[in-house]
Design a protein around this motif. Structure first.
Motif, PDB file in Angstrom:
ATOM      1  N   GLU A 111      47.536  -1.505  28.212  1.00 34.90           N
ATOM      2  CA  GLU A 111      47.627  -1.148  26.798  1.00 34.90           C
ATOM      3  C   GLU A 111      46.841  -2.132  25.929  1.00 34.90           C
ATOM      4  O   GLU A 111      46.147  -1.726  24.973  1.00 34.90           O
ATOM      5  N   ALA A 112      46.927  -3.417  26.253  1.00 33.52           N
ATOM      6  CA  ALA A 112      46.180  -4.425  25.487  1.00 33.52           C
ATOM      7  C   ALA A 112      44.682  -4.211  25.630  1.00 33.52           C
ATOM      8  O   ALA A 112      43.923  -4.339  24.663  1.00 33.52           O
ATOM      9  N   MET A 113      44.237  -3.875  26.837  1.00 31.71           N
ATOM     10  CA  MET A 113      42.817  -3.622  27.081  1.00 31.71           C
ATOM     11  C   MET A 113      42.336  -2.405  26.293  1.00 31.71           C
ATOM     12  O   MET A 113      41.276  -2.435  25.645  1.00 31.71           O
ATOM     13  N   LEU A 114      43.102  -1.332  26.349  1.00 29.42           N
ATOM     14  CA  LEU A 114      42.691  -0.089  25.691  1.00 29.42           C
ATOM     15  C   LEU A 114      42.721  -0.187  24.168  1.00 29.42           C
ATOM     16  O   LEU A 114      42.171   0.679  23.476  1.00 29.42           O
ATOM     17  N   ALA A 115      43.352  -1.231  23.633  1.00 25.86           N
ATOM     18  CA  ALA A 115      43.392  -1.413  22.180  1.00 25.86           C
ATOM     19  C   ALA A 115      42.078  -1.969  21.648  1.00 25.86           C
ATOM     20  O   ALA A 115      41.835  -1.955  20.431  1.00 25.86           O
ATOM     21  N   SER A 116      41.210  -2.440  22.536  1.00 21.07           N
ATOM     22  CA  SER A 116      39.922  -2.991  22.116  1.00 21.07           C
ATOM     23  C   SER A 116      38.959  -1.877  21.723  1.00 21.07           C
ATOM     24  O   SER A 116      38.891  -0.832  22.368  1.00 21.07           O
ATOM     25  N   ASP A 117      38.186  -2.108  20.676  1.00 17.57           N
ATOM     26  CA  ASP A 117      37.210  -1.106  20.222  1.00 17.57           C
ATOM     27  C   ASP A 117      36.160  -0.807  21.285  1.00 17.57           C
ATOM     28  O   ASP A 117      35.656   0.314  21.381  1.00 17.57           O
ATOM     29  N   ASP A 118      35.813  -1.802  22.088  1.00 15.62           N
ATOM     30  CA  ASP A 118      34.820  -1.589  23.144  1.00 15.62           C
ATOM     31  C   ASP A 118      35.327  -0.617  24.203  1.00 15.62           C
ATOM     32  O   ASP A 118      34.538  -0.049  24.956  1.00 15.62           O
ATOM     33  N   TYR A 119      36.637  -0.447  24.287  1.00 10.09           N
ATOM     34  CA  TYR A 119      37.242   0.440  25.274  1.00 10.09           C
ATOM     35  C   TYR A 119      37.810   1.695  24.640  1.00 10.09           C
ATOM     36  O   TYR A 119      38.579   2.428  25.265  1.00 10.09           O
ATOM     37  N   LYS A 120      37.403   1.941  23.390  1.00  8.46           N
ATOM     38  CA  LYS A 120      37.730   3.194  22.709  1.00  8.46           C
ATOM     39  C   LYS A 120      36.458   4.017  22.578  1.00  8.46           C
ATOM     40  O   LYS A 120      35.375   3.465  22.341  1.00  8.46           O
ATOM     41  N   LEU A 121      36.563   5.311  22.722  1.00 13.38           N
ATOM     42  CA  LEU A 121      35.368   6.155  22.634  1.00 13.38           C
ATOM     43  C   LEU A 121      35.098   6.495  21.180  1.00 13.38           C
ATOM     44  O   LEU A 121      35.331   7.618  20.714  1.00 13.38           O
ATOM     45  N   ILE A 122      34.611   5.502  20.459  1.00 11.72           N
ATOM     46  CA  ILE A 122      34.254   5.647  19.057  1.00 11.72           C
ATOM     47  C   ILE A 122      32.802   5.239  18.884  1.00 11.72           C
ATOM     48  O   ILE A 122      32.192   4.656  19.770  1.00 11.72           O
ATOM     49  N   GLY A 123      32.243   5.573  17.706  1.00 12.40           N
ATOM     50  CA  GLY A 123      30.852   5.253  17.443  1.00 12.40           C
ATOM     51  C   GLY A 123      29.970   6.480  17.580  1.00 12.40           C
ATOM     52  O   GLY A 123      30.450   7.610  17.734  1.00 12.40           O
ATOM     53  N   SER A 124      28.660   6.276  17.542  1.00 13.26           N
ATOM     54  CA  SER A 124      27.711   7.375  17.672  1.00 13.26           C
ATOM     55  C   SER A 124      27.764   7.951  19.081  1.00 13.26           C
ATOM     56  O   SER A 124      28.333   7.339  19.996  1.00 13.26           O
TER      57      SER A 124
END
Length: 401
Positions: free
Chosen positions: A274-287
């Motif tokens: 859960e802590a890992m998935l909270a990182s923006d680098d591990y979220k499918l966001i952006g272009s």
């Protein structure tokens, strides 16, 4: 695209859970040759170091897989204290994570700072060109004689302590499982030796879901969102690596060996995913481009123990990308990317062979120049590509949409 849609919508489902993964064990019983129950030879990937950029990316995002793909370094708190006691400097990047006191000019280890154990035991090697030969800038990584060695108080029992992390080869070899805990010169010898079978992850839900995330971003008609596949893929990847690490009994898994009171075992802990998935680098966001890069990078991390798959993924994605905000590729001015091969040499057909002309014609049909092993034909091996590589981006260009 059509095949991906069929898989995602199939009534039988697809591999999508930890207990559905194809985890292969060759054998528990050996009746003949020892080779039957093991995987690679004992020297496979021995001495192969991790990349600083990859390790830093994983640490930044609290990715537990760094502990299963790479080994803890040798610098437990007792080793740090021994260097302090002898008045010897320790690598700067290790000391950045040490809280210490100074009394009468002597340093005393207090606790680990930063992310703490076990995270502070993982460091990669710099990938800058000829870094090994630049001791002024990179001596903390490569100058063994002055930075990593100590003896006991009598000048005996010299030991060397590696401060960076090596590839976790015991996830892939199985046989002659030997591990010796780093201890101070003249200290106890703590060794574990097993001759045991190997467990390997052949296909898991992590790989499947990351492919589905890729296809969704590329326009496939799939029932879930790309983000849902992406998140599930990363989650399962961590769980699968953790399971394989436990079955292969890699060093520090479930134990600290009762030597260093500051040591922490490496198995997956509650809340880490859960802590890992909270990182923006591990979220499918952006272009869309950024999202594709994230998906491909996760595929490559998931293939850390599978070099062939990782190479093919890097080749078809153009990653790591130059100047990436995630994991960037070094642009070596002395060696342009067009000099990095994308396939093997053909070898020179034997004129006495009955297949001689057939081989030559086959290579010509594929557009290959005949090259021998050892030839300096790097640009040929980059430009003359295999069928699945044609149209793929150049190294460092990043994914095409």
């Amino acid at each position: 695209m059509a095949i991906a849609s069929e898989v995602a919508n199939a009534s039988c489902g697809y591999i999508d859970a930890l207990d559905e993964a194809m985890l292969f064990n060759k054998s528990l019983v050996n009746s003949s040759s020892e080779d039957y129950i093991y995987h690679w030879s004992n020297g496979f990937m021995d001495g192969t170091a991790s990349s600083q950029r990859v390790v830093n990316f994983m640490l930044k995002n609290k990715d537990p897989r760094v502990r299963f793909c790479y080994r803890k370094n040798d610098w437990n708190s007792k080793i740090v204290q021994e260097f302090y006691d002898q008045g010897k400097a320790i690598p700067s990047y290790v000391e950045e994570n040490v809280e210490y006191t100074i009394t009468n000019g002597k340093k005393t280890f207090v606790r680990w700072k930063g992310m703490g154990e076990p995270w502070v035991r993982y460091y990669g090697l710099p990938v800058e060109f000829n870094a090994k030969n630049n001791s002024a800038a990179y001596g903390d990584w490569f100058d063994y004689s002055n930075h990593f060695k100590i003896t006991d108080e009598n000048g005996q029992s010299e030991k060397t302590y590696r401060p960076y992390s090596l590839y976790q080869q015991q996830m892939v070899i199985g046989r002659y499982y030997t591990f010796t805990l780093p201890t101070v010169p003249g200290g106890p010898v703590i060794t574990r030796t097993d001759n045991r079978p190997w467990y390997g992850m052949y296909l898991g839900g992590s790989e499947v879901n990351l492919y589905l995330a890729e296809f969704k971003l590329l326009g496939a008609n799939l029932p879930n969102t790309a983000e849902a596949y992406f998140t599930q893929g990363i989650k399962l990847s961590v769980q699968e690596y953790n399971k394989a690490a436990g079955l292969n009994q890699i060093p520090y898994y479930g134990t600290t060996y009762d030597y260093d009171p500051n040591e922490v075992s490496i198995e997956l802990k509650d809340g880490e995913i859960e802590a890992m998935l909270a990182s923006d680098d591990y979220k499918l966001i952006g272009s869309t481009s950024e999202q594709l890069e994230k998906v491909y990078l996760q595929q490559m991390i998931n293939f850390t123990l599978y070099p062939y798959d990782q190479f093919v993924t890097a080749r078809r994605s153009g990653l790591p990308k130059f100047n990436s905000q995630f994991i960037s590729r070094e642009d070596y001015s002395a060696i342009p990317v067009t000099n990095f091969p994308r396939r093997f040499q053909t070898g020179v057909p034997n004129e006495t062979s009955q297949l001689y002309q057939i081989q030559r014609d086959a290579y010509a049909a594929q557009g290959y120049t005949i090259t021998a092993a050892g030839d300096g034909n790097t640009t040929i091996l980059n430009s003359e590509r295999t069928w699945q590589d044609q149209g793929a981006p150049q190294w460092g260009e990043g994914p095409k949409q």
